[in-house]
Scaffold this motif. Sequence first.
Motif, mmCIF file in Angstrom:
data_model
loop_
_atom_site.group_PDB
_atom_site.id
_atom_site.type_symbol
_atom_site.label_atom_id
_atom_site.label_comp_id
_atom_site.label_asym_id
_atom_site.label_seq_id
_atom_site.Cartn_x
_atom_site.Cartn_y
_atom_site.Cartn_z
ATOM 1 N N LEU A 119 0.770 -1.011 -0.091
ATOM 2 C CA LEU A 119 0.021 -0.073 -0.117
ATOM 3 C C LEU A 119 0.840 1.256 -0.211
ATOM 4 N N PRO A 120 0.410 2.379 -0.825
ATOM 5 C CA PRO A 120 1.188 3.403 -0.798
ATOM 6 C C PRO A 120 1.419 4.338 0.581
ATOM 7 N N LYS A 121 0.608 3.984 1.529
ATOM 8 C CA LYS A 121 0.434 4.444 2.830
ATOM 9 C C LYS A 121 1.728 3.898 3.783
ATOM 10 N N ASP A 122 2.319 2.592 3.169
ATOM 11 C CA ASP A 122 3.326 1.902 3.828
ATOM 12 C C ASP A 122 4.634 2.111 3.355
ATOM 13 N N ILE A 123 4.837 3.013 2.311
ATOM 14 C CA ILE A 123 5.831 3.443 1.824
ATOM 15 C C ILE A 123 6.309 5.028 1.914
ATOM 16 N N LEU A 124 7.188 5.144 2.829
ATOM 17 C CA LEU A 124 7.599 6.712 3.145
ATOM 18 C C LEU A 124 8.819 7.204 2.377
ATOM 19 N N VAL A 125 8.886 8.503 2.166
ATOM 20 C CA VAL A 125 9.512 8.975 1.237
ATOM 21 C C VAL A 125 10.286 10.284 1.852
ATOM 22 N N SER A 126 11.487 10.903 1.802
ATOM 23 C CA SER A 126 12.005 11.983 2.245
ATOM 24 C C SER A 126 13.120 12.441 1.063
ATOM 25 N N SER A 127 12.808 13.761 0.542
ATOM 26 C CA SER A 127 13.884 14.249 -0.179
ATOM 27 C C SER A 127 13.349 15.718 -0.041
ATOM 28 N N PRO A 128 14.533 16.470 -0.122
ATOM 29 C CA PRO A 128 14.252 18.100 -0.110
ATOM 30 C C PRO A 128 13.651 18.459 -1.243
ATOM 31 N N ASN A 129 13.658 17.905 -2.255
ATOM 32 C CA ASN A 129 13.269 18.601 -3.615
ATOM 33 C C ASN A 129 12.035 17.735 -4.190
ATOM 34 N N SER A 130 11.923 16.405 -4.156
ATOM 35 C CA SER A 130 10.953 15.720 -4.703
ATOM 36 C C SER A 130 9.850 14.771 -4.104
ATOM 37 N N ALA A 131 10.178 14.632 -2.743
ATOM 38 C CA ALA A 131 9.503 13.543 -2.017
ATOM 39 C C ALA A 131 7.886 14.179 -2.048
ATOM 40 N N ALA A 132 7.553 15.407 -2.160
ATOM 41 C CA ALA A 132 6.069 15.701 -2.243
ATOM 42 C C ALA A 132 5.481 15.573 -3.483
ATOM 43 N N ARG A 133 6.327 15.744 -4.393
ATOM 44 C CA ARG A 133 5.859 15.307 -5.873
ATOM 45 C C ARG A 133 5.512 14.137 -6.051
#
Length: 255
Positions: A26-40
């Motif tokens: 599930l997408p909710k079980d995949i976490l991402v962190s990046s200054p420029n592209s995580a939100a995108r």
Amino acid sequence: MTKYGFLGTGNMAKAMINGLLQQNILPKDILVSSPNSAARLSDELGVIALPAQELINQSDMVILAFLPNQLKNITSQLNFKNRVVTSVLAGVTLHELSQAINTTQIVRALPNVNVSLNQGVTALTKTELISSNQLVVERFWSLLGKQYEIAEDQFAVFSAVAGSAPAYVFKFIDALAKSGADKGLSFELATEIVTQTVIGSANTLANSDKTAQQLQDMVASPGGSTRAGLDDFNQQNFDDVVAHAIQATINHKHL
């Protein structure tokens, strides 16, 4: 459910994330962190964008997937809390990782881009993991393809024959397609034909008890047109050309 946290959202991270999503993680079980592209990426795929430390706090496994030269800058202010950490940072050794992230639960991985289709081939070397972390690591990589534990000093060789090799296979496909187009097929049709032939041939080998050499001999009848082509490959030192390219790949990775 197990949560996977990606520090960095470059091409390999995206390939792994796409592979996980195709396996119904599930997408909710995949976490991402990046200054420029995580939100995108969160907007695009529905995964969860978080600050780095919060991502670590919520993850069962943390995947380092940024540029190798960013290791110290990114990790110096983070507490990994003895989480299992998997690094896909090219050229960064287990020792260097241990020095940077101050944890004993580390896996160094070298996947190829085919993880995006769950057909990846990945080299692994690791510290001694506690059993629960071992299970998390095995589960993660089994979702993305096949993995092989190899000695760390063989990573450069693995990178050449598995990590870089997809590009070389694409080059071979392109060369075959161009030859077909030169003889009258449209380039698009020739590419489709060659691509399907390569897929089928790889599956034939994977499901056979014969070697690649034996299968060549089965296809190429003595005195036939296929044998004429193979003989020309030999006259042009095809195997030597491939070996030379692999050595160039390995040499470059040691620069």
